[in-house]
Design a protein around this motif. Structure first.
Motif, mmCIF file in Angstrom:
data_model
loop_
_atom_site.group_PDB
_atom_site.id
_atom_site.type_symbol
_atom_site.label_atom_id
_atom_site.label_comp_id
_atom_site.label_asym_id
_atom_site.label_seq_id
_atom_site.Cartn_x
_atom_site.Cartn_y
_atom_site.Cartn_z
ATOM 1 N N ARG A 182 16.780 43.583 21.170
ATOM 2 C CA ARG A 182 16.652 43.693 19.715
ATOM 3 C C ARG A 182 16.575 45.162 19.332
ATOM 4 N N ALA A 183 17.248 45.510 18.249
ATOM 5 C CA ALA A 183 17.174 46.870 17.713
ATOM 6 C C ALA A 183 16.464 46.826 16.367
ATOM 7 N N ILE A 184 15.391 47.582 16.254
ATOM 8 C CA ILE A 184 14.670 47.689 14.980
ATOM 9 C C ILE A 184 15.249 48.873 14.224
ATOM 10 N N PRO A 185 15.757 48.657 13.021
ATOM 11 C CA PRO A 185 16.552 49.663 12.324
ATOM 12 C C PRO A 185 15.804 50.954 12.047
ATOM 13 N N PRO A 186 16.556 52.020 11.762
ATOM 14 C CA PRO A 186 15.933 53.300 11.423
ATOM 15 C C PRO A 186 15.039 53.191 10.191
ATOM 16 N N ASP A 187 14.084 54.120 10.121
ATOM 17 C CA ASP A 187 13.213 54.277 8.956
ATOM 18 C C ASP A 187 12.338 53.049 8.714
ATOM 19 N N THR A 188 11.974 52.417 9.822
ATOM 20 C CA THR A 188 11.002 51.322 9.797
ATOM 21 C C THR A 188 9.646 51.808 10.284
ATOM 22 N N GLY A 189 9.667 52.636 11.320
ATOM 23 C CA GLY A 189 8.422 53.147 11.873
ATOM 24 C C GLY A 189 8.656 53.761 13.237
ATOM 25 N N ILE A 190 7.586 54.301 13.826
ATOM 26 C CA ILE A 190 7.636 54.911 15.157
ATOM 27 C C ILE A 190 7.373 53.822 16.199
ATOM 28 N N VAL A 191 8.103 53.880 17.303
ATOM 29 C CA VAL A 191 8.081 52.806 18.292
ATOM 30 C C VAL A 191 6.662 52.416 18.701
ATOM 31 N N HIS A 192 5.782 53.377 18.950
ATOM 32 C CA HIS A 192 4.459 53.039 19.472
ATOM 33 C C HIS A 192 3.572 52.425 18.402
ATOM 34 N N GLN A 193 3.764 52.844 17.165
ATOM 35 C CA GLN A 193 2.992 52.246 16.080
ATOM 36 C C GLN A 193 3.515 50.843 15.768
ATOM 37 N N VAL A 194 4.826 50.659 15.795
ATOM 38 C CA VAL A 194 5.406 49.327 15.603
ATOM 39 C C VAL A 194 4.979 48.406 16.747
ATOM 40 N N ASN A 195 4.931 48.953 17.947
ATOM 41 C CA ASN A 195 4.465 48.178 19.102
ATOM 42 C C ASN A 195 3.022 47.725 18.897
ATOM 43 N N LEU A 196 2.183 48.642 18.436
ATOM 44 C CA LEU A 196 0.766 48.356 18.224
ATOM 45 C C LEU A 196 0.556 47.348 17.095
ATOM 46 N N GLU A 197 1.254 47.543 15.993
ATOM 47 C CA GLU A 197 1.020 46.739 14.795
ATOM 48 C C GLU A 197 1.790 45.417 14.784
ATOM 49 N N TYR A 198 2.850 45.311 15.622
ATOM 50 C CA TYR A 198 3.728 44.144 15.471
ATOM 51 C C TYR A 198 4.226 43.547 16.794
ATOM 52 N N LEU A 199 4.796 44.349 17.672
ATOM 53 C CA LEU A 199 5.475 43.800 18.844
ATOM 54 C C LEU A 199 4.523 43.248 19.894
ATOM 55 N N ALA A 200 3.395 43.930 20.103
ATOM 56 C CA ALA A 200 2.480 43.544 21.178
ATOM 57 C C ALA A 200 1.796 42.223 20.868
ATOM 58 N N SER A 201 1.698 41.376 21.899
ATOM 59 C CA SER A 201 1.080 40.063 21.714
ATOM 60 C C SER A 201 -0.294 39.967 22.387
ATOM 61 N N VAL A 202 -0.626 40.914 23.263
ATOM 62 C CA VAL A 202 -1.844 40.941 24.088
ATOM 63 C C VAL A 202 -1.801 39.839 25.157
ATOM 64 N N VAL A 203 -1.475 38.618 24.749
ATOM 65 C CA VAL A 203 -1.169 37.550 25.697
ATOM 66 C C VAL A 203 0.237 37.056 25.389
ATOM 67 N N ALA A 204 1.111 37.130 26.371
ATOM 68 C CA ALA A 204 2.509 36.720 26.203
ATOM 69 C C ALA A 204 2.714 35.341 26.821
ATOM 70 N N SER A 205 3.901 34.785 26.596
ATOM 71 C CA SER A 205 4.211 33.478 27.176
ATOM 72 C C SER A 205 5.712 33.299 27.287
ATOM 73 N N VAL A 206 6.127 32.451 28.232
ATOM 74 C CA VAL A 206 7.515 32.019 28.354
ATOM 75 C C VAL A 206 7.516 30.512 28.567
ATOM 76 N N GLU A 207 8.617 29.890 28.244
ATOM 77 C CA GLU A 207 8.722 28.443 28.410
ATOM 78 C C GLU A 207 8.841 28.121 29.888
ATOM 79 N N GLY A 208 7.971 27.218 30.389
ATOM 80 C CA GLY A 208 8.021 26.794 31.776
ATOM 81 C C GLY A 208 8.444 25.348 31.892
ATOM 82 N N SER A 209 8.459 24.847 33.113
ATOM 83 C CA SER A 209 8.932 23.488 33.350
ATOM 84 C C SER A 209 7.991 22.437 32.773
#
Length: 900
Positions: A175-202
């Motif tokens: 995924r590409a987050i468009p220009p002039d949205t924010g700085i990667v680490h702040q966007v990571n902190l405020e939005y992308l990071a889940s603290v606990v992640a998950s994937v679909e298993g069997s």
């Protein structure tokens, strides 16, 4: 990917959470492998342990890997060898992301030409690229500044952005987050990071701690949220995306115990600069730092993120804050799904990964303590982020820096020069006086501080009080406000403070790194002329994390890191030569002196403004439209297809030659020439600058030869998709010093066969024509700074086969290995100076036939008079995988060899 058929430790648990079927791998299953309680392991080690436990497959991650890490020993962790680590995801910024995409596109070409399916080259884990490094401060101080800067950004970077838009369609999990949205680490902190992640298993969602590596060293900011993550080279990140583990030596973990609370008027920036100073002096390169103690419980999440962000500056792999109640509060405050917040708490408590007041302190390799009440207001500079100066000591410190020799990181001015003043003649006929130490750039910038509402509101309140007292910023100060996310603008507006910042010239100029990455843009012509014509030593004050020489602006020699409120204060003062205890900022409308203490906001005022303005809805609203918010991005044409259509005429994007020579480098580097002799603290900015491209530099000449006018040069950072520009820019920093050409500054060397002094690129090309290998010698901390893969790529393309230094910074050493360049380390107490190396010798390096990690390597020097000198170095190939990468000519070549 989940390996349900392979669970050698019987760790897999299937259960439910709020009616949802979930799966996790219980750490408690490993207790039998340890003689001491599992809960005494540092939290960061436990998260690494969960990763290998969950992903053990008997091949890339073995049962032995799990057992060794489970027995992590605080006193001798390195004896456990290397760890294979597969993070949950990767984050990229565009300066490093563009070359990563170019490399993946080139690999697809190579695989297709070999008759294989090019889509095999595809990210196997989620990858988010945030376009944040390209906006430049061309316009400032006017309401239209942001519009002008964004328009220029798209004009300059159209080709790069089209490549990234192609990648978004061509690659899965990208995924590409468009220009002039924010700085990667702040966007990571405020939005992308889940603290606990998950994937679909069997048989349900598989839960695991969020973890990330990023192609920017300040990825460590996410450690403030309790997410394991750090910066890696772009080369390593690409290998991670393609399913290769990241291998690194089992780290020591330094416990940093905090007690007490910060004093009134002391900010998280001051704390971060203090921690940086302490840890850099202590020595934590290659180690984890984990913060604990009652002082941590008093810290807000944003303050923790500010301290974690600076881990590259204090030299650690990361600076980790375990998850606790404050983490959950932050997730709620930033608009995360309430059910997910409950899941985070439940899962981490189940796994013993949630810190409470009752939790036992882990066993650390060593412990450092800091009483937060002893931290004072401070800055760092004028040339390094670890050089902290108390605000009260700044007057003397700056005077000392002006007088000190450049070898002592000073400016070497005579007593007469220190008093020099020159006029700035404005076009309207008015005039200002510019003195040595004048502040010509004042920038509120960088994720380090713009992620922190406390210091941003503090800057706004200080601006409000200054405006109300009638204070103004001198015209020669270039002011800018570059928030790390659009949320910042909204809470400043909601608090009624944005207009006051604007009144002082701190208009929003864009959403990106700007001045912190070197995109400060041009100074007004009258100011630039006054500085350059009179060789003035002027200053920048920025709320960033990097102030290395030549980074912020080529005309600005002194650069200081400071909190956002202090940035505003120094802008008002217009000079570094102010004693805040007795000198006024100016006079109010009644002619009364106004001192800094008169306008500095109290903690109570800041907290009241935050309570009024900072709401979860601001985050939800801004991030709901993150992928569609930029109309210029939406209008870009989309290229289709698995194979990228290269444009031979492009000066931004070119297919690199990294895969044209897949031969092993062999065991002898024979009769090499020395390209450069560098001193200590050569940074990746020195090796591969990100900022301005000089008119008459090799890169500048190349661009002009290809029809690019100087006004359209853009920056080295924006040209990272073109190896022709970047190899010409290697060692091209205007402040780098090569002892082979004493008395010069900039990227020059002596071409030994003729004695000519040439740009390093031109000399390297002459050596290549003669098929002469090259070696670079350096001092301590070689490669400090950003995780800049082009610092290694450019070194490789110049024909450098080995770098011999007294010590290496972690990421750059890995990048050199990842490009097949041999890093060698002098024996303790030895250096090129102590060995009497002059630069005119021929160098032969002989590797042992059974090359092992850390092997002794013999280096032979032959002087022009035939004298032979031999010394022994250590191969900084730290793991067996490093050895494999070196002999395969790099990481990506290793991946390609596995596909064929």
């Amino acid at each position: 990917m989940e390996h349900t058929a392979y669970d050698p430790f019987n760790a897999r648990v299937v259960t439910t959470f709020e009616g949802q079927r979930v799966v996790y791998y219980r750490l408690s299953a490993l207790q039998g492998l340890r003689s001491s309680p599992l809960d005494r392991l540092p939290y960061a080690i436990k998260i690494l342990l969960e990763s290998v436990l969950r992903q053990v497959d008997g091949h890339q991650i073995t049962v032995d890997d799990v057992g060794r890490l489970a027995n992590w020993n605080p006193q001798n962790p390195e004896s456990l060898g290397e760890i294979p680590f597969k993070p949950a995801r990767v984050v990229l910024q565009d300066f490093t992301g563009v070359p990563a995409v170019v490399d993946l596109a080139t690999m697809r070409d190579y695989v297709a030409q070999a008759g294989h399916d090019p889509s095999q080259i595809n990210p196997l884990i989620p990858v988010d690229l945030v376009i944040d490094h390209s906006v430049q401060v061309d316009a400032f101080g006017t309401p239209s500044a942001m519009t002008v800067n964004i328009d220029k950004e798209f004009e300059r970077n159209n080709e790069r952005y089209r490549l990234l838009k192609w990648a978004q369609g061509a690659f899965r999990n990208f995924r590409a987050i468009p220009p002039d949205t924010g700085i990667v680490h702040q966007v990571n902190l405020e939005y992308l990071a889940s603290v606990v992640a998950s994937v679909e298993g069997s048989d349900g969602r598989v839960l695991f701690p969020d973890s990330v590596v990023g192609t920017d060293s300040h990825t460590t900011m996410i450690n403030g949220l309790g997410v394991l993550g750090w910066g890696v080279g772009g080369i390593e990140a690409e290998a991670n995306m393609l399913g290769q583990p990241l291998y690194f030596v089992t780290p020591a973990v330094v416990g940093f115990k905090m007690t007490g609370t910060l004093k009134e008027g002391v900010t998280a920036t001051d704390l971060a600069l203090t921690v940086t100073n302490i840890l850099r002096a202590h020595g934590v390169v290659g180690k984890f730092v984990e913060f604990f103690g009652p002082g941590v419980a008093q810290m807000g999440l944003a303050d923790r993120a500010t301290v974690a962000n600076m881990a590259p500056e204090y030299g650690a792999t990361m600076g980790y804050f375990p998850v606790d109640e404050e983490t959950l509060l932050y997730l709620k405050q930033t608009g995360r799904d309430p059910q997910h917040v409950r899941l985070v708490e439940w899962y981490l408590k189940e796994q013993g990964l949630f810190r409470t007041a009752q939790s036992a302190d882990p066993e650390y390799s060593e412990v450092i303590e800091l009483d937060l009440s002893t931290v004072d207001a401070s800055l760092a500079g004028p040339k390094r982020p670890q050089d902290r100066v108390n605000l009260s000591a700044m007057p003397k410190a700056f005077e000392d820096a002006l007088a000190a020799d450049t070898a002592q990181r000073g400016f070497g001015l005579s007593a007469a020069d220190r008093q020099k003043q020159v006029p700035v003649q404005w076009e309207d006929g008015s005039q200002e006086i510019l003195s040595q130490g004048a502040v010509v750039i004042a920038a509120i910038t960088s994720c380090t501080n713009t992620s922190n509402p406390h210091v941003m509101i503090g800057a706004g309140l200080l601006a409000k009080k200054a405006v109300q007292r009638g204070l103004k910023v001198p015209r020669y100060v270039k002011t800018s406000l570059a928030p790390g996310s659009r949320v910042v603008t909204e809470y400043l507006r909601a608090a009624g403070l944005l207009s006051y910042l604007s009144s002082l010239g701190f208009e929003v100029v864009g959403y990106g790194c700007t001045t912190c990455i070197g995109n400060s843009g041009p100074l007004p012509n009258p100011v630039a002329q006054a500085i350059s014509s009179n060789d003035m030593t002027v200053a920048a004050v920025l709320s960033g994390n990097r102030n290395f020489e030549g980074r912020v602006h080529p005309l600005v020699k002194a650069n200081y890191l400071a909190s956002p409120p202090l940035v505003v204060a120094y802008a008002l003062a217009g000079t570094m030569r102010i004693d805040w205890s007795r000198d006024p900022l100016g006079q109010d409308r009644e002619g009364r002196d106004v001192f800094l203490k008169d306008i500095w906001p109290s903690n109570t005022e800041i907290h009241e403004a935050l309570a009024q303005a900072l709401k979860p809805e601001l985050f939800s609203q801004q991030y709901a439209q993150i992928y569609q918010a930029n109309p210029l991005w939406n209008q870009l044409p989309e290229m289709q297809g698995d194979i990228y259509q290269w444009d031979a005429a492009s000066t931004y994007i070119q297919k690199p030659p990294f895969f044209e020579n897949m031969e092993s480098p062999g065991s002898v580097i024979e009769n090499a020439r020395i390209l450069a002799l560098f001193g200590d603290s050569v940074t990746t900015d020195h090796i591969s600058p990100a900022g301005n491209i000089a008119l008459n530099s090799p890169a500048g000449r190349y661009l002009q030869e290809h029809g690019v006018e100087p006004k359209d040069f853009n920056s080295y950072g924006s040209r990272r998709g073109n190896h022709e520009v970047m190899m010409r820019g290697t060692f091209a920093n205007i402040r780098i010093r090569n002892a082979m050409v004493p008395g010069t500054e900039g990227g020059f060397t002596q071409f030994i066969p003729t004695g000519d002094v040439l740009p390093i690129y031109d000399a390297a090309m002459r050596y290549q024509e003669a098929q002469t290998p090259l070696v670079v010698f350096a001092g301590k901390e070689y490669g400090t700074g950003s995780s800049r893969d082009w610092a290694a790529k450019g070194t490789k393309l110049l024909g450098v086969k080995a770098v011999i230094a007294q010590s290496f910074e972690r990421i750059h050493r890995s990048n050199l290995v990842g490009m097949g360049v041999l890093p060698l380390q002098f024996a303790p107490g030895e250096s090129w100076q102590s060995l009497g190396i002059k630069g005119d010798e021929q160098v032969t390096i002989t590797l042992p036939h059974d090359l092992a990690p850390g092997a002794a390597v013999t280096v032979q020097l032959t002087s022009p008079d035939g004298t032979v000198k031999t010394f022994t170095t250590t191969a900084r190939l730290d793991t067996p995988v490093d050895v494999e990468y070196y002999y395969n000519n790099g990481i990506l070549q290793t991946v390609l060899n596995q596909i064929q």
